[in-house]
Design a protein around this motif. Sequence first.
Motif, PDB file in Angstrom:
ATOM      1  N   ALA A  71      13.248  12.745  37.960  1.00 26.51           N
ATOM      2  CA  ALA A  71      13.831  11.914  38.908  1.00 26.51           C
ATOM      3  C   ALA A  71      13.203  10.348  38.554  1.00 26.51           C
ATOM      4  N   PHE A  72      12.447  10.745  37.935  1.00 25.80           N
ATOM      5  CA  PHE A  72      11.007   8.910  37.310  1.00 25.80           C
ATOM      6  C   PHE A  72      12.738   8.191  37.445  1.00 25.80           C
ATOM      7  N   CYS A  73      13.737   8.217  36.561  1.00 27.59           N
ATOM      8  CA  CYS A  73      14.601   7.047  36.112  1.00 27.59           C
ATOM      9  C   CYS A  73      15.945   7.517  36.614  1.00 27.59           C
ATOM     10  N   GLU A  74      16.245   8.474  36.836  1.00 26.01           N
ATOM     11  CA  GLU A  74      17.424   8.789  37.436  1.00 26.01           C
ATOM     12  C   GLU A  74      18.239   8.616  38.797  1.00 26.01           C
ATOM     13  N   LEU A  75      19.103   7.381  38.778  1.00 20.76           N
ATOM     14  CA  LEU A  75      19.199   6.297  39.341  1.00 20.76           C
ATOM     15  C   LEU A  75      20.569   7.434  40.324  1.00 20.76           C
ATOM     16  N   ASN A  76      21.319   8.669  40.339  1.00 15.15           N
ATOM     17  CA  ASN A  76      21.906   8.818  40.678  1.00 15.15           C
ATOM     18  C   ASN A  76      21.241   9.853  41.638  1.00 15.15           C
ATOM     19  N   TYR A  77      20.294  10.106  41.407  1.00 16.59           N
ATOM     20  CA  TYR A  77      19.576  11.392  42.678  1.00 16.59           C
ATOM     21  C   TYR A  77      18.513  10.733  43.687  1.00 16.59           C
ATOM     22  N   THR A  78      18.394   8.930  43.798  1.00 15.95           N
ATOM     23  CA  THR A  78      18.739   8.447  44.826  1.00 15.95           C
ATOM     24  C   THR A  78      19.703   7.732  45.439  1.00 15.95           C
ATOM     25  N   PRO A  79      20.884   8.078  46.221  1.00 19.58           N
ATOM     26  CA  PRO A  79      21.843   7.319  46.414  1.00 19.58           C
ATOM     27  C   PRO A  79      21.543   6.283  47.398  1.00 19.58           C
ATOM     28  N   GLY A  84      22.651   0.967  53.683  1.00 17.31           N
ATOM     29  CA  GLY A  84      21.720   0.113  52.540  1.00 17.31           C
ATOM     30  C   GLY A  84      20.263   0.976  51.875  1.00 17.31           C
ATOM     31  N   THR A  85      20.565   2.082  53.012  1.00 13.82           N
ATOM     32  CA  THR A  85      19.261   2.848  53.056  1.00 13.82           C
ATOM     33  C   THR A  85      19.212   3.628  51.836  1.00 13.82           C
ATOM     34  N   VAL A  86      17.948   3.728  51.352  1.00 13.66           N
ATOM     35  CA  VAL A  86      17.638   4.720  49.696  1.00 13.66           C
ATOM     36  C   VAL A  86      17.594   6.200  49.687  1.00 13.66           C
ATOM     37  N   GLU A  87      17.835   6.919  49.689  1.00 22.64           N
ATOM     38  CA  GLU A  87      17.399   8.294  50.218  1.00 22.64           C
ATOM     39  C   GLU A  87      16.825   8.954  49.096  1.00 22.64           C
ATOM     40  N   THR A  88      15.367   9.930  49.330  1.00 22.90           N
ATOM     41  CA  THR A  88      14.796   9.883  48.514  1.00 22.90           C
ATOM     42  C   THR A  88      14.991  11.464  48.506  1.00 22.90           C
ATOM     43  N   LYS A  89      15.179  12.126  49.338  1.00 25.58           N
ATOM     44  CA  LYS A  89      15.019  13.513  49.259  1.00 25.58           C
ATOM     45  C   LYS A  89      15.030  14.355  48.124  1.00 25.58           C
ATOM     46  N   LYS A  90      16.545  14.199  48.062  1.00 23.29           N
ATOM     47  CA  LYS A  90      16.814  15.350  46.943  1.00 23.29           C
ATOM     48  C   LYS A  90      15.834  14.901  45.321  1.00 23.29           C
ATOM     49  N   ALA A  91      15.155  13.093  45.012  1.00 23.88           N
ATOM     50  CA  ALA A  91      14.616  13.128  44.288  1.00 23.88           C
ATOM     51  C   ALA A  91      13.169  14.243  44.270  1.00 23.88           C
ATOM     52  N   VAL A  92      12.375  13.284  45.542  1.00 25.34           N
ATOM     53  CA  VAL A  92      11.299  14.450  45.471  1.00 25.34           C
ATOM     54  C   VAL A  92      11.478  16.000  45.316  1.00 25.34           C
ATOM     55  N   ALA A  93      12.588  16.140  45.366  1.00 26.83           N
ATOM     56  CA  ALA A  93      12.758  17.943  45.009  1.00 26.83           C
ATOM     57  C   ALA A  93      12.632  18.304  43.631  1.00 26.83           C
ATOM     58  N   ILE A  94      13.403  17.509  43.108  1.00 27.94           N
ATOM     59  CA  ILE A  94      13.700  17.416  41.685  1.00 27.94           C
ATOM     60  C   ILE A  94      12.394  16.882  40.686  1.00 27.94           C
ATOM     61  N   ALA A  95      11.139  16.319  41.573  1.00 25.27           N
ATOM     62  CA  ALA A  95      10.019  15.866  40.851  1.00 25.27           C
ATOM     63  C   ALA A  95       9.086  17.366  40.947  1.00 25.27           C
ATOM     64  N   GLU A  96       9.266  17.832  41.997  1.00 25.07           N
ATOM     65  CA  GLU A  96       8.254  18.568  42.721  1.00 25.07           C
ATOM     66  C   GLU A  96       8.993  19.886  41.390  1.00 25.07           C
ATOM     67  N   SER A  97      10.287  20.594  41.383  1.00 27.07           N
ATOM     68  CA  SER A  97      10.878  21.569  41.151  1.00 27.07           C
ATOM     69  C   SER A  97      10.572  21.365  39.155  1.00 27.07           C
ATOM     70  N   PHE A  98      10.387  19.917  38.244  1.00 32.66           N
ATOM     71  CA  PHE A  98       9.855  20.064  36.658  1.00 32.66           C
ATOM     72  C   PHE A  98       8.521  20.169  37.122  1.00 32.66           C
ATOM     73  N   GLU A  99       7.631  19.703  37.898  1.00 31.08           N
ATOM     74  CA  GLU A  99       6.171  20.038  37.847  1.00 31.08           C
ATOM     75  C   GLU A  99       5.727  21.446  37.943  1.00 31.08           C
ATOM     76  N   VAL A 100       7.048  22.799  38.203  1.00 28.24           N
ATOM     77  CA  VAL A 100       7.229  23.774  38.557  1.00 28.24           C
ATOM     78  C   VAL A 100       7.111  24.118  37.079  1.00 28.24           C
ATOM     79  N   SER A 101       8.341  23.727  36.670  1.00 29.76           N
ATOM     80  CA  SER A 101       8.810  24.252  35.236  1.00 29.76           C
ATOM     81  C   SER A 101       7.045  23.537  34.420  1.00 29.76           C
TER      82      SER A 101
END
Length: 506
Positions: A71-79, A84-101
């Motif tokens: 989720a560093f560059c994928e804008l669809n994960y931060t709708p 006008g608010t930009v959601e980051t919950k999904k991006a944070v979850a994906i970033a954490e999951s990749f650290e697990v990988s």
Amino acid sequence: MQKISIMTPKYSNTEESVDVILIGAGIMSATLGVLLKELQPDLSIEIFERLDVAAAESSDAWNNAGTGHSAFCELNYTPQIADGTVETKKAVAIAESFEVSKQFWSFLVNSNLVDSPESFIKSIPHMSFVWGAENVEFLKTRYNNLQKSNLFKGMVYSEDPGLLAEWMPLVMEKRDPAEKVAATKMALGTDVNFGSLTRMMFNELQKREYINLYFDHEVRKLKQKNGLWEVKVKDQATGKKRIVKAKFVFIGAGGGSLPLLEKSGIPEGNGFGGFPVSGQWLKCVNPEVIAKHNAKVYGKASVGAPPMSVPHLDTRMIDGKKALLFGPYAGFSTRFLKHGSLLDLPLSIKVNNIRPMISAGLDNLQLTKYLIDQVRQSPEDRLEALKEYLPTAKMEDWELETAGQRVQVIKKDEKHGGILEFGTEVVTAADGSIAALLGASPGASTAVSIMITLMERCFSKKLKTTEWQKKLKEMIPSYGEKLSGNAELTQQIRTETTRVLKLKAE
């Protein structure tokens, strides 16, 4: 493509019984297989793949974006929502999951279970790039919101065309100087060859006791009887059929998972449907152009486009060579797999899912129009899309390459009847005896987290034992802890995985 030796079937026409059956030889089955054998070495496992090689569908390098989805560059994960608010919950979850990988892959490297990390993962900056005042404001808001999470430490934002030209010279070359542009850069980004990683994990599994991997074998039927799953398998080379009984079955067959889930008959699978989306890349064939770009540059998806169609100018390492791709260009096919049947979609429509599928279709007419427009594109249309990211692009430097097939999940919804989901969905039986993985991106990048979630549902008692807990902590040091909100632990983990995987530091 590296092939794994095909096992000689060790059976006649008699029935046999094993602990676990894995259907599909992709990244998901490989990950689950290694996890389970590390946790319980005496487990007997049979793996069945309908093609003659592992990772030939969604996990293959040409069929997969290869982005270490964090989720560093994928804008669809931060709708951006209506206010006008930009959601980051999904991006944070994906970033954490990749650290697990990355922790699990580091364990594989440290334990000599896979070859050198350079054979499957490389450092490559992840960048988001937008133009136009409205999009620039969106990216700035996204950047500011992501800075609240320690998982995005090191991200840099700029609207300076000079600095952007240093980051991505091809993207900025001969661009209109009056155009308002902005970009973010994350040096910690990666390119992952999931096909190579998958085949290395299966090579390792084949060395273990009580494991058989069979290619050219198609699972035809699944039926639960007396607490065991009876799985009917056909050897496509000889035509012979046999039944294998198992305590647990994982359906990790990519686009082929939905039909097999339907055949299982479990009530938890009722109401699920699939919407297939195909793709194509423009592949650069000019070595001089390839050499000038070194980043994954993601933009904003077109209105109505599915998330997998987010355009990106993408540096890749495939078969040991640097490649440059742009796309993907979306399309439509009734196949659920690249090597599937045109009847896949119609045959997947059942009484229990026809209402969700119709409802989802009516709610996504804009997506249908988008796909029709994409299918009708000419080579000149595709070149114009490329020029938005690479203004100096020339037709003769690029050729069309077929990408993978994805099946987006359609599921029941009380309000809408059915909704189209862009992501992955783990469907498990109430007794935990069978599980299926449906969906697409971010998929492969978060395979380890997905398989741990699966084990929490299907192997819950074992997972609570001291032995399994200790081993999981060895494989994934952050297991049981949240990285988000824990800057010290995140830095500690990233320092170690960067060293082991031979990546570049931030």
